[in-house]
Motif scaffolding. Structure first.
Motif, PDB file in Angstrom:
ATOM      1  N   ASP A  28       7.224   5.565  12.111  1.00  0.00           N
ATOM      2  CA  ASP A  28       5.917   5.042  11.301  1.00  0.00           C
ATOM      3  C   ASP A  28       4.733   4.645  12.260  1.00  0.00           C
ATOM      4  OD1 ASP A  28       6.924   5.972   8.860  1.00  0.00           O
ATOM      5  OD2 ASP A  28       7.792   3.776   8.416  1.00  0.00           O
ATOM      6  N   PHE A  57       1.654   3.968  10.287  1.00  0.00           N
ATOM      7  CA  PHE A  57       1.748   4.120   8.748  1.00  0.00           C
ATOM      8  C   PHE A  57       1.773   2.886   8.151  1.00  0.00           C
ATOM      9  CE2 PHE A  57       4.253   5.033   4.897  1.00  0.00           C
ATOM     10  CZ  PHE A  57       3.588   5.935   4.154  1.00  0.00           C
ATOM     11  N   LYS A  60      -1.740   1.587   7.635  1.00  0.00           N
ATOM     12  CA  LYS A  60      -2.342   2.665   7.116  1.00  0.00           C
ATOM     13  C   LYS A  60      -3.907   3.171   7.777  1.00  0.00           C
ATOM     14  CE  LYS A  60       0.519   3.113   3.459  1.00  0.00           C
ATOM     15  NZ  LYS A  60       1.399   2.201   3.920  1.00  0.00           N
ATOM     16  N   LYS A  61      -3.464   3.228   9.091  1.00  0.00           N
ATOM     17  CA  LYS A  61      -4.657   3.748  10.274  1.00  0.00           C
ATOM     18  C   LYS A  61      -4.260   4.713  11.028  1.00  0.00           C
ATOM     19  CE  LYS A  61      -6.814  -0.982   9.989  1.00  0.00           C
ATOM     20  NZ  LYS A  61      -5.917  -1.584   8.994  1.00  0.00           N
ATOM     21  N   TYR A  85      -7.061   4.143   6.011  1.00  0.00           N
ATOM     22  CA  TYR A  85      -6.870   4.222   4.490  1.00  0.00           C
ATOM     23  C   TYR A  85      -6.826   2.967   3.618  1.00  0.00           C
ATOM     24  CZ  TYR A  85      -5.658   9.121   5.730  1.00  0.00           C
ATOM     25  OH  TYR A  85      -5.580  10.397   5.976  1.00  0.00           O
ATOM     26  N   GLU A  86      -6.557   1.699   4.693  1.00  0.00           N
ATOM     27  CA  GLU A  86      -6.410   0.723   3.673  1.00  0.00           C
ATOM     28  C   GLU A  86      -7.938   0.242   3.305  1.00  0.00           C
ATOM     29  OE1 GLU A  86      -3.837  -3.301   4.725  1.00  0.00           O
ATOM     30  OE2 GLU A  86      -5.215  -2.922   6.287  1.00  0.00           O
ATOM     31  N   LYS A 106      -4.282   9.451   0.124  1.00  0.00           N
ATOM     32  CA  LYS A 106      -3.510   8.421   0.721  1.00  0.00           C
ATOM     33  C   LYS A 106      -2.849   8.765   1.868  1.00  0.00           C
ATOM     34  CE  LYS A 106      -2.257   6.477  -3.801  1.00  0.00           C
ATOM     35  NZ  LYS A 106      -1.156   5.984  -4.900  1.00  0.00           N
ATOM     36  N   MET A 107      -2.717   7.931   2.776  1.00  0.00           N
ATOM     37  CA  MET A 107      -1.993   8.258   4.041  1.00  0.00           C
ATOM     38  C   MET A 107      -0.564   8.636   3.950  1.00  0.00           C
ATOM     39  SD  MET A 107      -1.877   6.059   7.548  1.00  0.00           S
ATOM     40  CE  MET A 107      -1.498   6.699   9.143  1.00  0.00           C
ATOM     41  N   GLN A 108      -0.209   9.706   4.478  1.00  0.00           N
ATOM     42  CA  GLN A 108       1.134  10.222   4.370  1.00  0.00           C
ATOM     43  C   GLN A 108       1.812  10.090   5.597  1.00  0.00           C
ATOM     44  OE1 GLN A 108       2.184  11.022   1.395  1.00  0.00           O
ATOM     45  NE2 GLN A 108       0.353  11.057   0.274  1.00  0.00           N
ATOM     46  N   ARG A 109       3.128   9.966   5.781  1.00  0.00           N
ATOM     47  CA  ARG A 109       4.073   9.904   7.018  1.00  0.00           C
ATOM     48  C   ARG A 109       3.855  11.310   7.813  1.00  0.00           C
ATOM     49  NH1 ARG A 109       9.949   8.263   6.297  1.00  0.00           N
ATOM     50  NH2 ARG A 109       9.743   7.850   8.783  1.00  0.00           N
TER      51      ARG A 109
END
Length: 215
Positions: A28, A57, A60-61, A85-86, A106-109
């Motif tokens: 992550d 992750f 969220k950046k 993404y935040e 949305k941010m994905q792994r």
């Protein structure tokens, strides 16, 4: 629009989807270096670039700093991309100019896309320095994409793609120097230039899609 952005989007756009049963995922939080090259547009343009990646992750950046960008031998200015993404915004800084737009989705792994299937298990090196790896491949129409990762922890090693209808075109990327965690969290800070000059507008390079698996 950036040549490598156009080329790699077709291969890695699947990283935008939710991974309900992904083969494997990167950690992550990690940082890495990357080398990418692509020959596209009827093989008339050849572009290469190096890149430093910071991916978090949890917060969220994601950040990508491209340098040594060359198109047909012409050197282009470095490019810094921050996708937050935040807050819901993305920033691109190049040639002393900052552009801001919405961070889409949305941010994905950082996972192997579900459509990629394992096609080979092999290794690099030998003896005590042997590194087992898995190669995944996806075939969609005339396009073929491949991703190679370490067998144990799914660390990306390389990726590539080509279209059988345009055999003179293609791309490849090499990922190396991966470290776990984020050494300096300030890498995700919005650049001062963006705080002063950023105006909401379309960023073609960003809206086109991710031009590599992480940013």
């Amino acid at each position: 629009m950036d040549l490598i952005v156009n080329a790699v989007v077709g291969l890695l756009v699947a990283t935008q989807y939710v991974y309900s049963s992904a083969p494997c995922c990167m950690p992550d939080k990690f940082e890495s270096h990357e080398y990418v090259e692509g020959r596209i547009l009827q093989a008339t343009h050849f572009e290469t670039a190096n890149m430093n990646i910071s991916f978090d992750f949890t917060s969220k950046k994601a950040v990508g700093f491209r340098y040594n960008i060359k198109t047909d031998g012409k050197v282009l200015p470095p490019m810094y991309t921050l996708v937050d993404y935040e807050s819901g915004f993305a920033y691109v800084v190049q040639n002393n100019k900052c552009t801001k737009s919405a961070a889409h989705g949305k941010m994905q792994r950082a996972c192997i896309p579900e459509m990629f299937k394992m096609v080979k298990t092999t290794h690099f090196g030998a003896g005590s320095e042997m590194l087992p790896v898995h190669k995944y491949q996806s075939n969609i129409g005339n396009s073929t994409g491949s991703i190679t990762v370490t067998a144990k922890n799914c660390y990306y090693i390389s990726y590539g793609g080509y279209n059988s209808q345009r055999p003179t075109e293609g791309l490849r990327g090499e990922v190396f120097g991966i470290t776990l965690g984020i050494k300096d969290p300030s890498v995700f800070s919005v650049p001062a230039l963006c705080k002063k000059t950023a105006d909401p507008q379309d960023i073609l390079e960003y809206q086109a899609g991710k031009f590599h698996p992480f940013v």
